[in-house]
Design an enzyme around this catalytic site. Structure first.
Site, mmCIF file in Angstrom:
data_model
loop_
_atom_site.group_PDB
_atom_site.id
_atom_site.type_symbol
_atom_site.label_atom_id
_atom_site.label_comp_id
_atom_site.label_asym_id
_atom_site.label_seq_id
_atom_site.Cartn_x
_atom_site.Cartn_y
_atom_site.Cartn_z
ATOM 1 N N CYS A 125 -2.887 -10.297 10.680
ATOM 2 C CA CYS A 125 -1.642 -9.681 11.153
ATOM 3 C C CYS A 125 -1.994 -8.797 12.347
ATOM 4 O O CYS A 125 -2.947 -8.001 12.276
ATOM 5 C CB CYS A 125 -0.985 -8.883 10.031
ATOM 6 S SG CYS A 125 -0.698 -9.892 8.565
ATOM 7 N N CYS A 128 -2.446 -4.847 12.153
ATOM 8 C CA CYS A 128 -3.194 -4.286 11.018
ATOM 9 C C CYS A 128 -4.692 -4.215 11.329
ATOM 10 O O CYS A 128 -5.289 -5.205 11.739
ATOM 11 C CB CYS A 128 -2.963 -5.154 9.790
ATOM 12 S SG CYS A 128 -3.974 -4.678 8.380
ATOM 13 N N SER A 217 1.595 -5.722 -3.235
ATOM 14 C CA SER A 217 2.177 -6.019 -1.926
ATOM 15 C C SER A 217 1.552 -7.296 -1.373
ATOM 16 O O SER A 217 0.339 -7.472 -1.417
ATOM 17 C CB SER A 217 1.894 -4.850 -0.968
ATOM 18 O OG SER A 217 2.298 -5.199 0.344
ATOM 19 N N SER A 239 5.650 -7.727 2.699
ATOM 20 C CA SER A 239 5.454 -7.273 4.077
ATOM 21 C C SER A 239 6.245 -8.187 4.999
ATOM 22 O O SER A 239 5.728 -9.195 5.476
ATOM 23 C CB SER A 239 3.964 -7.337 4.433
ATOM 24 O OG SER A 239 3.256 -6.433 3.633
ATOM 25 N N HIS A 241 8.460 -7.412 8.013
ATOM 26 C CA HIS A 241 8.138 -6.989 9.387
ATOM 27 C C HIS A 241 8.867 -7.694 10.523
ATOM 28 O O HIS A 241 8.802 -7.240 11.669
ATOM 29 C CB HIS A 241 6.632 -7.069 9.661
ATOM 30 C CG HIS A 241 5.793 -6.312 8.687
ATOM 31 N ND1 HIS A 241 6.123 -5.061 8.229
ATOM 32 C CD2 HIS A 241 4.634 -6.636 8.060
ATOM 33 C CE1 HIS A 241 5.206 -4.647 7.371
ATOM 34 N NE2 HIS A 241 4.302 -5.574 7.236
ATOM 35 N N CYS A 359 -1.323 3.408 6.134
ATOM 36 C CA CYS A 359 -1.108 1.962 6.010
ATOM 37 C C CYS A 359 -1.702 1.229 7.198
ATOM 38 O O CYS A 359 -1.399 1.568 8.338
ATOM 39 C CB CYS A 359 0.370 1.619 6.017
ATOM 40 S SG CYS A 359 1.324 2.400 4.760
HETATM 41 N N1 SAH Z 1 -2.219 -7.682 2.489
HETATM 42 C C1 SAH Z 1 -1.128 -7.113 1.781
HETATM 43 C C2 SAH Z 1 -1.486 -5.771 1.234
HETATM 44 C C3 SAH Z 1 -1.782 -4.715 2.289
HETATM 45 S S1 SAH Z 1 -0.473 -3.604 2.212
HETATM 46 C C4 SAH Z 1 0.087 -7.066 2.664
HETATM 47 O O1 SAH Z 1 -0.052 -7.293 3.846
HETATM 48 O O2 SAH Z 1 1.162 -6.845 2.135
HETATM 49 C C5 SAH Z 1 -0.535 -2.697 3.620
HETATM 50 C C6 SAH Z 1 0.875 -2.546 4.201
HETATM 51 O O3 SAH Z 1 0.751 -1.821 5.416
HETATM 52 C C7 SAH Z 1 1.478 -3.884 4.550
HETATM 53 O O4 SAH Z 1 2.882 -3.867 4.438
HETATM 54 C C8 SAH Z 1 1.081 -4.002 5.985
HETATM 55 O O5 SAH Z 1 1.862 -4.943 6.649
HETATM 56 C C9 SAH Z 1 1.281 -2.599 6.470
HETATM 57 N N2 SAH Z 1 0.520 -2.299 7.686
HETATM 58 C C10 SAH Z 1 -0.558 -2.935 8.169
HETATM 59 N N3 SAH Z 1 -0.987 -2.365 9.317
HETATM 60 C C11 SAH Z 1 -0.146 -1.338 9.563
HETATM 61 C C12 SAH Z 1 -0.088 -0.339 10.589
HETATM 62 N N4 SAH Z 1 -0.982 -0.306 11.557
HETATM 63 N N5 SAH Z 1 0.887 0.584 10.521
HETATM 64 C C13 SAH Z 1 1.778 0.561 9.505
HETATM 65 N N6 SAH Z 1 1.764 -0.339 8.508
HETATM 66 C C14 SAH Z 1 0.819 -1.289 8.532
HETATM 67 FE FE1 SF4 Z 2 -4.329 -8.713 5.617
HETATM 68 FE FE2 SF4 Z 2 -2.126 -7.368 4.767
HETATM 69 FE FE3 SF4 Z 2 -3.522 -6.534 6.944
HETATM 70 FE FE4 SF4 Z 2 -2.072 -8.791 7.065
HETATM 71 S S1 SF4 Z 2 -1.294 -6.694 6.741
HETATM 72 S S2 SF4 Z 2 -4.188 -8.529 7.848
HETATM 73 S S3 SF4 Z 2 -2.350 -9.605 5.008
HETATM 74 S S4 SF4 Z 2 -4.261 -6.610 4.826
#
Ligand code: SAH
Ligand code: SF4
Length: 373
Positions: A125, A128, A217, A239, A241, A359
């Site tokens: 993603c 992230c 999640s 998630s 988005h 997050c």
């Molecule tokens: N892999 C799973 C679990 C991780 S949860 C998932 O993606 O759902 C972490 C949450 O934080 C997810 O909703 C992800 O999309 C969100 N996230 C990731 N990077 C972020 C960022 N830089 N700022 C805010 N939220 C973020």
């Molecule tokens: Fe992996 Fe969740 Fe981060 Fe996407 S948001 S890269 S699924 S940890």
């Protein structure tokens, strides 16, 4: 050395049998040990005083109940705590030790532990930080649950533990009252281990979390959502988005495999199948990318018919990230629109940004650890 952490009572009994414990005692011993590990928080066999000295010595030779090593503990100005934990190498599939991050977020009425399911993540993603780390390996049930036990141990979250006055925790109740599988990794790509760990977390005779306080999640692994409903039945967060496939393909690339329509169909099935009241949709607020009112309107249209709450997450920046967080004003407008349309839509207060615990900011140095080998 085999860890007994992560085993349920049946598996504990099998492990004890293999160690030569007489069959007439197996059930009782398994129950006692489970109680010591999960309810009392014992981290050594010596604490298990209702086991004979001889049995304790015998168990020590083959098993361990030790917690992982804390490589680093960081405490944010807001009381959020982040641990970097190290799990040792062992066996052919674990050539090197690995490190993961676990985050504790205290609030007045609850304390939430954000637990990792993988070292790194196989998905990428674009917003992230974990997504930029190579996928190293799945954590097993023992390693997933050890994060919970370690937090409870460190925070003094057991009946007779002493409270460190430095620690910020909820005013009453358990210090770790809630658990979210929102740390590093995609939990539904590690289904069996996550399931095993969560069933022990949810077991009244083990960790005893309430079902409403355990949330998994996912970025949208559709077959895993149906299995979660049947086999785990915890709360679910998605998630999301983005509200159209073109943008979601880019932000959350697993969308190319399971698109928005398929994902939302799975979400329609979930509440009934898992007997849960509603689903949480996570929506990261990226300036000029997904934060227009038009997109808020489309979100409302998409979620019609799904009992849902929307969690708006201000984007948390990390070194090298290419996005900006939406303005406060725009986040407020987006949230207001959703609220007017009947959706609860809290804006998640970023916690622990100063220690990169918020997050999407988690990333461990395991890549480096491995490269050095
Ligand atoms: N892999 C799973 C679990 C991780 S949860 C998932 O993606 O759902 C972490 C949450 O934080 C997810 O909703 C992800 O999309 C969100 N996230 C990731 N990077 C972020 C960022 N830089 N700022 C805010 N939220 C973020
Ligand atoms: Fe992996 Fe969740 Fe981060 Fe996407 S948001 S890269 S699924 S940890």
């Amino acid at each position: 050395m085999i860890s007994l952490i992560g085993l349920n009572r049946t598996q504990l009994s099998e492990a004890l049998e293999s160690a030569g414990v007489p069959s007439a005692q197996l059930k009782m011993r398994a129950q006692q040990i489970s109680h010591w590990i999960y309810v009392r928080g014992a981290t050594s066999f010596d604490e298990m005083l209702n086991l004979s000295k001889q049995l304790r010595e015998q168990l020590k030779k083959e098993f361990t109940v030790a917690l992982p090593e804390i490589v680093e503990e960081q405490v944010s100005v807001d009381g959020t705590r982040k641990w970097l934990l190290r799990f040792p190498a062992g066996g052919a599939d674990r050539p090197a030790p690995v490190e993961v991050e676990t985050v504790y977020i205290p609030e007045a009425e609850r304390g939430t532990l954000c637990v990792s399911s993988q070292v790194g993540c196989s998905l990428t993603c674009t917003f992230c930080h974990t997504g930029t780390q190579k996928m190293v390996r799945n954590l097993d049930a023992s390693e997933i649950l050890a994060q919970v036990l370690l937090a409870r141990h460190r925070l003094g979250d057991y009946p007779d533990a002493e409270m460190d006055p430095e620690i910020i925790a909820p005013l009453s109740g358990r210090k770790v009252s809630n658990m979210v599988m929102m740390g590093m990794g995609e939990p539904l790509f590690n289904f069996d281990h996550v399931k095993q760990a969560l069933l022990i977390a949810l077991d009244d005779e083990a960790c005893g979390f309430s079902r409403r306080r355990v949330t998994l999640s996912t970025s949208g692994v559709v077959p895993g959502i149906d299995r979660t409903a049947k086999e785990i039945r915890c709360m679910l967060a998605i998630s999301l988005h983005a509200v159209n496939d073109d943008l979601r393909d880019e932000l959350v690339p697993i969308n190319r495999k399971y698109n928005i329509a398929e994902l939302l169909d799975a979400c329609r099935r979930y509440p009934l199948a898992a007997n849960c009241r509603r689903i949480t949709f996570e929506y990261v607020m990226l300036k000029d990318v997904n934060d227009s009112l038009e997109e808020a309107r489309e979100l409302v249209r998409l979620l019609r018919g799904i009992p849902a709450k929307v969690n708006l997450i201000p984007f948390n920046p990390w070194p090298g990230s290419k996005y900006e967080c939406s303005s406060k004003k725009q986040i407020g407008r987006f949230a207001n629109y959703l609220m007017e349309q009947g959706f609860e839509s809290p804006v998640r207060t970023p916690r622990g940004r100063d220690i990169f615990a918020a997050c999407g900011q988690l990333k461990s140095a395991t890549e480096k650890t491995i490269a050095l080998k």
